[in-house]
Scaffold this motif. Structure first.
Motif, PDB file in Angstrom:
ATOM      1  N   CYS A 128       0.894  -1.104  -0.076  1.00 17.43           N
ATOM      2  CA  CYS A 128       0.062  -0.014   0.163  1.00 17.43           C
ATOM      3  C   CYS A 128       1.066   1.288  -0.026  1.00 17.43           C
ATOM      4  CB  CYS A 128      -0.836   0.034   1.247  1.00 17.43           C
ATOM      5  SG  CYS A 128      -1.968   1.440   1.405  1.00 17.43           S
ATOM      6  N   HIS A 129       1.453   1.489  -1.073  1.00 12.20           N
ATOM      7  CA  HIS A 129       2.227   2.570  -1.205  1.00 12.20           C
ATOM      8  C   HIS A 129       2.013   3.781  -2.102  1.00 12.20           C
ATOM      9  CE1 HIS A 129       6.060  -0.555  -1.223  1.00 12.20           C
ATOM     10  NE2 HIS A 129       5.341  -0.545  -0.028  1.00 12.20           N
ATOM     11  N   GLY A 130       2.022   5.045  -1.250  1.00 11.45           N
ATOM     12  CA  GLY A 130       1.337   6.271  -2.183  1.00 11.45           C
ATOM     13  C   GLY A 130      -0.230   6.198  -2.127  1.00 11.45           C
ATOM     14  N   VAL A 131      -0.709   5.552  -1.364  1.00 10.41           N
ATOM     15  CA  VAL A 131      -2.160   5.369  -1.157  1.00 10.41           C
ATOM     16  C   VAL A 131      -2.997   5.967  -0.191  1.00 10.41           C
ATOM     17  CG1 VAL A 131      -4.222   3.906  -1.159  1.00 10.41           C
ATOM     18  CG2 VAL A 131      -2.278   3.408  -2.368  1.00 10.41           C
ATOM     19  N   LEU A 132      -2.636   6.145   0.779  1.00 11.30           N
ATOM     20  CA  LEU A 132      -3.397   6.672   2.015  1.00 11.30           C
ATOM     21  C   LEU A 132      -3.467   8.292   1.763  1.00 11.30           C
ATOM     22  CD1 LEU A 132      -2.393   4.610   5.289  1.00 11.30           C
ATOM     23  CD2 LEU A 132      -4.155   4.450   3.426  1.00 11.30           C
ATOM     24  N   GLU A 133      -2.513   8.829   1.071  1.00 12.30           N
ATOM     25  CA  GLU A 133      -2.238  10.232   0.922  1.00 12.30           C
ATOM     26  C   GLU A 133      -3.530  10.682   0.024  1.00 12.30           C
ATOM     27  OE1 GLU A 133       0.013   8.284   0.368  1.00 12.30           O
ATOM     28  OE2 GLU A 133       2.096   9.115   0.396  1.00 12.30           O
ATOM     29  N   TYR A 134      -4.181   9.920  -0.770  1.00 13.39           N
ATOM     30  CA  TYR A 134      -5.171  10.437  -1.663  1.00 13.39           C
ATOM     31  C   TYR A 134      -6.645   9.907  -1.408  1.00 13.39           C
ATOM     32  CZ  TYR A 134      -0.957  11.772  -4.058  1.00 13.39           C
ATOM     33  OH  TYR A 134       0.265  12.346  -4.322  1.00 13.39           O
ATOM     34  N   VAL A 135      -6.824   8.730  -0.837  1.00  9.99           N
ATOM     35  CA  VAL A 135      -8.027   8.245  -0.419  1.00  9.99           C
ATOM     36  C   VAL A 135      -8.781   9.053   0.525  1.00  9.99           C
ATOM     37  CG1 VAL A 135      -7.466   6.009  -0.686  1.00  9.99           C
ATOM     38  CG2 VAL A 135      -7.485   6.702   1.602  1.00  9.99           C
ATOM     39  N   ASP A 136     -10.191   9.073   0.361  1.00  8.18           N
ATOM     40  CA  ASP A 136     -11.163  10.008   1.259  1.00  8.18           C
ATOM     41  C   ASP A 136     -11.027   9.635   2.706  1.00  8.18           C
ATOM     42  OD1 ASP A 136     -11.915  11.326  -0.919  1.00  8.18           O
ATOM     43  OD2 ASP A 136     -13.631   9.904  -1.407  1.00  8.18           O
ATOM     44  N   ASP A 137     -11.042   8.364   2.940  1.00 10.51           N
ATOM     45  CA  ASP A 137     -10.875   7.758   4.488  1.00 10.51           C
ATOM     46  C   ASP A 137      -9.742   6.776   4.624  1.00 10.51           C
ATOM     47  OD1 ASP A 137     -11.208   6.558   6.850  1.00 10.51           O
ATOM     48  OD2 ASP A 137     -13.305   6.251   6.542  1.00 10.51           O
ATOM     49  N   PRO A 138      -8.415   7.273   4.841  1.00 15.51           N
ATOM     50  CA  PRO A 138      -7.170   6.643   5.012  1.00 15.51           C
ATOM     51  C   PRO A 138      -7.444   5.179   5.970  1.00 15.51           C
ATOM     52  CG  PRO A 138      -6.784   8.899   5.335  1.00 15.51           C
ATOM     53  CD  PRO A 138      -8.165   8.600   5.459  1.00 15.51           C
ATOM     54  N   ALA A 139      -8.059   5.474   7.090  1.00  7.91           N
ATOM     55  CA  ALA A 139      -8.655   4.048   8.026  1.00  7.91           C
ATOM     56  C   ALA A 139      -9.083   2.987   7.160  1.00  7.91           C
ATOM     57  CB  ALA A 139      -9.396   4.462   9.242  1.00  7.91           C
ATOM     58  N   GLU A 140     -10.342   3.431   6.503  1.00  7.26           N
ATOM     59  CA  GLU A 140     -10.947   2.613   5.463  1.00  7.26           C
ATOM     60  C   GLU A 140     -10.166   1.717   4.570  1.00  7.26           C
ATOM     61  OE1 GLU A 140     -14.881   2.087   2.347  1.00  7.26           O
ATOM     62  OE2 GLU A 140     -14.404   4.029   3.470  1.00  7.26           O
ATOM     63  N   GLY A 141      -9.636   2.602   3.834  1.00  7.22           N
ATOM     64  CA  GLY A 141      -8.405   2.293   2.826  1.00  7.22           C
ATOM     65  C   GLY A 141      -7.585   0.975   3.392  1.00  7.22           C
ATOM     66  N   LEU A 142      -6.879   1.733   4.411  1.00  8.53           N
ATOM     67  CA  LEU A 142      -6.039   0.410   5.105  1.00  8.53           C
ATOM     68  C   LEU A 142      -6.812  -0.740   5.471  1.00  8.53           C
ATOM     69  CD1 LEU A 142      -3.247   0.043   5.490  1.00  8.53           C
ATOM     70  CD2 LEU A 142      -3.327   1.117   8.010  1.00  8.53           C
ATOM     71  N   ARG A 143      -8.011  -0.649   5.974  1.00  5.67           N
ATOM     72  CA  ARG A 143      -8.740  -1.925   6.407  1.00  5.67           C
ATOM     73  C   ARG A 143      -8.836  -2.693   5.364  1.00  5.67           C
ATOM     74  NH1 ARG A 143     -11.500   1.747   9.929  1.00  5.67           N
ATOM     75  NH2 ARG A 143     -13.046   1.795   8.480  1.00  5.67           N
ATOM     76  N   ASN A 144      -9.351  -2.203   4.222  1.00  6.22           N
ATOM     77  CA  ASN A 144      -9.588  -3.084   2.867  1.00  6.22           C
ATOM     78  C   ASN A 144      -8.059  -3.780   2.634  1.00  6.22           C
ATOM     79  OD1 ASN A 144     -12.046  -2.435   2.695  1.00  6.22           O
ATOM     80  ND2 ASN A 144     -11.918  -0.846   1.351  1.00  6.22           N
ATOM     81  N   ALA A 145      -7.065  -3.006   2.631  1.00  7.86           N
ATOM     82  CA  ALA A 145      -5.580  -3.601   2.240  1.00  7.86           C
ATOM     83  C   ALA A 145      -5.291  -4.729   3.238  1.00  7.86           C
ATOM     84  CB  ALA A 145      -4.561  -2.559   2.566  1.00  7.86           C
ATOM     85  N   VAL A 146      -5.785  -4.284   4.438  1.00  8.42           N
ATOM     86  CA  VAL A 146      -5.489  -5.762   5.575  1.00  8.42           C
ATOM     87  C   VAL A 146      -6.295  -6.638   5.299  1.00  8.42           C
ATOM     88  CG1 VAL A 146      -5.510  -6.104   7.918  1.00  8.42           C
ATOM     89  CG2 VAL A 146      -4.426  -3.839   7.147  1.00  8.42           C
ATOM     90  N   GLY A 147      -7.612  -6.388   4.784  1.00  5.54           N
ATOM     91  CA  GLY A 147      -8.532  -7.315   4.688  1.00  5.54           C
ATOM     92  C   GLY A 147      -8.240  -8.486   3.565  1.00  5.54           C
ATOM     93  N   ALA A 148      -7.373  -8.011   2.583  1.00  2.00           N
ATOM     94  CA  ALA A 148      -6.859  -8.757   1.487  1.00  2.00           C
ATOM     95  C   ALA A 148      -5.781  -9.848   2.017  1.00  2.00           C
ATOM     96  CB  ALA A 148      -6.222  -7.986   0.527  1.00  2.00           C
ATOM     97  N   LEU A 149      -5.183  -9.804   3.100  1.00  3.77           N
ATOM     98  CA  LEU A 149      -4.152 -10.604   3.715  1.00  3.77           C
ATOM     99  C   LEU A 149      -4.659 -11.840   3.994  1.00  3.77           C
ATOM    100  CD1 LEU A 149      -2.087  -8.183   5.761  1.00  3.77           C
ATOM    101  CD2 LEU A 149      -1.213  -9.329   3.733  1.00  3.77           C
ATOM    102  N   ARG A 150      -4.038 -12.917   3.766  1.00  2.00           N
ATOM    103  CA  ARG A 150      -4.043 -14.281   4.448  1.00  2.00           C
ATOM    104  C   ARG A 150      -3.533 -14.241   5.845  1.00  2.00           C
ATOM    105  NH1 ARG A 150      -1.547 -17.300  -1.026  1.00  2.00           N
ATOM    106  NH2 ARG A 150      -3.628 -17.444  -2.124  1.00  2.00           N
TER     107      ARG A 150
END
Length: 275
Positions: A128-150
């Motif tokens: 998740c590189h250079g993403v949180l700066e641009y999303v409307d909700d960084p916490a939600e964006g990061l939760r989605n990234a984490v949700g993709a993990l095994r």
């Protein structure tokens, strides 16, 4: 000030080696060497833990493949999600030129609609590189990234650092803008600032922990590289290698996180750190 109750977050020390991601672009290596060393080490450890030589890696906002293609060169399968068709076209071309087209897949999408285009819980590592700066909700964006993990997966998070921007504006003589960035909730220095949001190390680690991961390491990126005159690096014998080693040595020191242009956080799922 860092929370004194937070456990140490620099368990994975980047080694002061020459950049391995793209040795043909030495100046670009100043921007990626620290992150690449930490990421490669994390992938190597995940390979050993999983007992598989090839991992499934998701690169959210991966653009034209600055990290995806080098990761694929290691033998891993990489899915890149990016909203830009042009970036995905460049990714396809770069992967083909590198001989890894069969291991790189580009998908159009973004962090908030991530599971419209990729599988939930389907990846050993997420970038998740250079993403949180641009999303409307960084916490939600990061939760989605984490949700993709095994289970046992790792997250590589890279975002713009507040301190580096303040220092850069001040050194350029824009003192009012530097002071504005210090007090701005998003760390912006003014209306002309091209970066929508910046973070401190504590803010990023809080986001990672809030998403359910443990912090395996925090590193400052481009602590000195953006401040050193390019002509010095290009013309002084040995300067590039010496600067790379300096960046690696300073990256894990908390004192330099506050002035880094970017901050890198390695997040680990609970299974990967518990015995």
């Amino acid at each position: 000030m860092s929370d004194p109750m937070r456990p140490p977050v620099s368990h994975h020390r980047p080694q002061p080696t020459s950049p391995r991601s793209d040795p043909s672009r030495p100046r670009a290596s100043l921007r990626t060497a620290v992150v690449w060393d930490v990421l490669k080490d994390a992938l190597d450890r995940r390979v050993k833990a999983a007992g598989r030589e090839s991992l499934d890696v998701l690169d959210t906002g991966g653009g034209s493949g600055n990290f995806a293609v080098p990761v694929a060169r290691l033998g891993h399968r990489v899915t890149v999600v990016d909203p830009s068709p042009n970036a995905l076209f460049a990714l396809e071309r770069r992967a083909a030129e590198a001989g890894v087209a069969d291991r790189v897949q580009g998908v159009q999408g973004d962090a908030h609609g991530l599971f419209d285009v990729v599988e939930r819980g389907g990846y050993d590592a997420v970038l998740c590189h250079g993403v949180l700066e641009y999303v409307d909700d960084p916490a939600e964006g990061l939760r989605n990234a984490v949700g993709a993990l095994r289970p046992g997966g790792v997250l590589s998070l890279l975002a713009a650092g507040l301190g580096g921007a303040v220092l850069a504006r001040a050194l350029a003589g824009h003192f009012t803008e530097a002071r504005h960035a210090l007090g701005d909730p998003d760390g912006r220095w003014g209306e002309g600032d091209p970066v929508p949001r910046r973070f401190t190390a504590d803010q990023l680690t809080d986001l990672v922990e809030g998403a359910g991961l443990r912090v395996g390491g925090v590193h400052g990126v481009r602590v000195f590289a953006d401040l050193v005159p390019g002509v010095l690096v290009d013309t002084e014998p040995g300067a590039l290698d010496a600067l790379l080693k300096l960046e690696a040595a300073a990256a894990e020191l908390a004192a330099f996180h506050s002035v880094a242009t970017q901050l890198h956080v390695l997040g680990e799922t609970r299974e990967s750190t518990e015995t």
